[in-house]
Design an enzyme around this catalytic site. Structure first.
Site, short mmCIF file in Angstrom:
data_model
loop_
_atom_site.label_atom_id
_atom_site.label_comp_id
_atom_site.label_asym_id
_atom_site.label_seq_id
_atom_site.Cartn_x
_atom_site.Cartn_y
_atom_site.Cartn_z
N SER A 240 0.85 -1.19 0.00
CA SER A 240 0.00 0.00 0.00
C SER A 240 0.88 1.24 0.00
CB SER A 240 -0.92 0.01 1.23
OG SER A 240 -0.15 0.16 2.41
N LYS A 241 0.24 2.40 -0.04
CA LYS A 241 0.95 3.67 -0.09
C LYS A 241 1.94 3.84 1.06
CE LYS A 241 -0.63 6.14 -3.63
NZ LYS A 241 0.27 6.75 -4.63
N ARG A 242 1.59 3.27 2.21
CA ARG A 242 2.47 3.49 3.37
C ARG A 242 3.82 2.80 3.20
NH1 ARG A 242 2.47 -0.77 7.10
NH2 ARG A 242 0.96 -2.42 6.67
N GLU A 250 4.55 6.25 -10.41
CA GLU A 250 5.27 6.76 -9.24
C GLU A 250 6.74 6.34 -9.30
OE1 GLU A 250 2.56 7.01 -5.35
OE2 GLU A 250 2.46 5.05 -6.33
#
Length: 465
Positions: A240-242, A250
Site C-alpha cells: 500500500s501507499k504506506r 510513481e
C-alpha cells in the site's frame, strides 16, 4: 500449439506494481515459448472506467517495454458476443432464466447470514417452469452448474486445487438488463482470443473454479492456469501507499529505469539461483512458471534502489543526459540549454557512478546548469575559509594556463599543491565547493573540464574576489 497469453487490467485507476509484474510474467512466458502476448482492457464498469486511466495503463506498459503484440481488445465492445454465448448455453440446457426479484435475493442473503452460511443462490428457478414467471420481471440468465463432484484445476504454480461443486451456486451469466458478468465475459474473451495460458494473481484463484464450469458448459477446453503470488511490503502486509510507491508512474517519477524495475519485479516470486541482475534477453531465455513460488513476494525498496544503480551505471550516457535535462527543465532558476547539456554529457560517466536514481542523478548534475551566483550548502561554505579563498585566487592562473583537458588539469592541480606545500585534498575540496556549491562531485579534474575554462574560472573568481 502457439502460446498466447494476455494481461487484462481494468482501467479504473493507475497501473499498480502488481499488475505490472503480471504483465511482465505473461510477456516473458509468451516470449520464452515463441508465442504472443496480448492486452485486453476490461472496461465493462462504464461508471469507473475512463479513457485517461486506459491511457495511463498503455503508457505504463510502453514505458516498461511490455507493449502487446496486437492492438488492445476492449471488453466493452463485445457485449453482443457475451450475450450470444449465454444464449447458446440456454439453448443447450446449460443455463436457465431466473426471475428472482431483488427482494427475494435480499431475503436469501439475509437467511444465509442468519445461519452463518455464505450467501448463495438457492436455485429456485433452476427447474421451475418459466410459465410461472411473475409479470414485469426481466430474467437474469444463470449457469446450470454441476452439483455433484468437484471442480479440479491443475494449476501450473499452485498445483492441483479443487472445490466441491456443492459449495458453488448457479452464477449469473447475463444480468436482467442483458449485461454480462465479469466471470462470463472473461471466459468468452479468453476463448475467442485463443488464450492458451492465463497467468494472473492468486487472488483470482477462486474465480477459476466458476470459469472452468462455464468453459465446460460451452463445450470449450479451458486454458492452462497459473496463479502467481501477490506482492507484499517488507513487513508482510499487503502493498500500500504506506510502503512507498505502488504504481508504475510513481516509480518512473522517482527516477527508476524501466529495465531496473522489470528486473526487480522479475525477482518477486521467481528466481534463478542467486542471480540478481537479469536483463530482458536473459529473462526471456530463463523464465519458466516452474520457478514461480507460491508464497507472497516482498518488495524491498532498498534492493530496488541498488538494482537501479547497477542499471544506471550501465546505461547509455546520451540517454541519461536526456533524462536529467528533462527533470532539470522543471526546476526554477536553472539555465537548461545547449551549454548545460554539453556539460552534463561530458561529466555523465562520473555523475552516474554515485547515483541510484535519476532524481539523484539530476540533483548531482544541477550545478552544471546553475548560473552565478552559485548557491552553497553548509558544508561547502565551511570549506571556503578566507585562507581557502586566497588559495583559489592563486590557483586560477595555473588552471587558466592549461588546455583544460582532464589530464592537464590534474597535473596542474598536483603541481600547484606541491608548490604551496598542501595536500591535493586541501586544494581540491575548496575548489569543489567553489565549482559545485557542495562537497561532492565526480573527480575535480573531470568537473573542471566539463564546466570549461570560462565558466570554471568565473566560478572560482566569484568566491575568491
Amino acid at each position: 500449439m502457439t502460446v498466447r497469453t494476455r494481461f487484462a487490467p481494468s482501467p479504473t485507476g493507475l497501473l499498480h506494481i502488481g499488475g505490472a509484474r503480471t504483465a511482465l510474467f505473461n510477456y516473458l512466458f509468451a516470449r520464452h515459448h515463441g508465442g504472443q502476448y496480448l492486452l485486453r482492457v476490461e472496461d465493462t464498469d462504464r461508471a469507473r472506467s475512463t479513457q485517461e486511466a486506459t491511457q495511463v495503463i498503455l503508457d505504463g506498459l510502453a514505458w516498461l517495454g511490455l507493449a502487446p503484440d496486437e492492438p488492445p481488445l476492449f471488453q466493452s465492445t463485445r457485449a453482443a458476443r457475451h450475450a450470444e454465448a449465454a444464449q447458446a448455453m440456454l439453448a443447450a440446457g446449460q443455463a436457465y432464466r431466473c426471475y428472482c426479484t431483488p427482494a427475494e435475493l435480499a431475503e436469501m442473503r439475509a437467511a444465509a447470514a442468519a445461519a452463518g452460511r455464505p450467501p448463495r443462490y438457492d436455485g429456485r428457478w433452476r427447474d421451475r417452469d418459466p410459465a410461472e414467471a411473475p409479470a414485469g420481471v426481466a430474467p437474469a440468465i444463470r449457469l446450470r452448474a454441476p452439483r455433484a463432484g468437484d471442480t479440479v484445476v491443475q494449476d501450473l504454480v499452485q498445483g492441483e486445487v479443487r472445490v466441491a461443486n456443492a459449495e458453488l451456486d448457479d452464477l449469473i451469466l447475463l444480468r436482467s438488463d442483458g449485461t454480462p458478468t465479469y466471470l462470463h465475459a472473461v471466459v468468452v474473451d479468453d476463448h475467442d482470443m485463443g488464450i492458451t495460458h492465463v497467468i494472473r494473481g492468486d487472488d483470482h484463484l477462486t474465480n477459476t473454479f466458476r470459469q472452468v464450469q462455464i468453459y465446460r458448459a460451452l463445450g470449450w477446453e479451458p486454458p492452462e492456469f497459473a496463479h502467481i503470488p501477490l506482492i507484499h511490503g517488507e513487513d508482510g502486509a499487503k502493498l500500500s501507499k504506506r510502503h512507498g510507491a505502488v504504481s508504475v508512474l510513481e516509480f518512473r517519477e522517482q527516477g527508476y529505469l524501466p529495465e531496473a524495475l522489470c528486473n526487480a519485479l522479475l525477482r518477486l516470486g521467481w528466481g534463478h539461483g542467486d542471480a540478481e541482475i537479469i536483463d530482458r534477453d536473459q529473462a526471456i531465455a530463463l523464465f519458466d512458471l516452474a520457478d514461480v513460488g507460491r508464497a507472497a513476494a516482498r518488495l524491498d525498496y532498498r534492493k530496488l534502489a541498488h538494482v537501479n544503480g547497477v542499471y544506471l551505471r550501465a546505461a547509455d550516457d546520451e540517454r541519461l543526459t536526456r533524462e536529467v535535462l528533462e527533470r532539470l527543465a522543471h526546476r526554477p532558476g536553472l539555465a537548461v540549454g545547449g551549454i548545460a547539456a554539453a556539460r552534463i554529457r561530458a561529466l555523465m560517466p562520473g555523475l552516474k557512478e554515485r547515483a541510484k536514481t535519476l532524481v539523484e542523478l539530476a540533483d548531482t548534475a544541477a550545478f552544471l546548469a546553475q548560473p552565478l551566483p552559485l548557491p552553497m550548502d553548509a558544508k561547502a561554505r565551511a570549506q571556503l575559509t578566507p585562507e581557502a579563498r586566497i588559495m583559489l585566487r592563486d590557483l586560477a592562473p595555473a588552471l587558466a594556463g592549461t588546455d583544460f583537458s582532464a589530464a592537464a588539469l590534474d597535473a596542474a592541480l598536483r603541481a600547484f599543491a606541491d608548490r604551496a606545500g598542501l595536500k591535493l585534498g586541501q586544494v581540491a575540496q575548496p575548489l569543489r565547493a567553489a565549482l559545485t556549491g557542495s562537497t561532492t562531485s565526480p573527480g575535480i579534474d573531470a568537473t573542471l573540464a566539463a564546466l570549461g575554462r570560462e565558466e570554471a574560472l568565473a566560478r572560482i573568481g566569484a568566491v575568491s574576489g
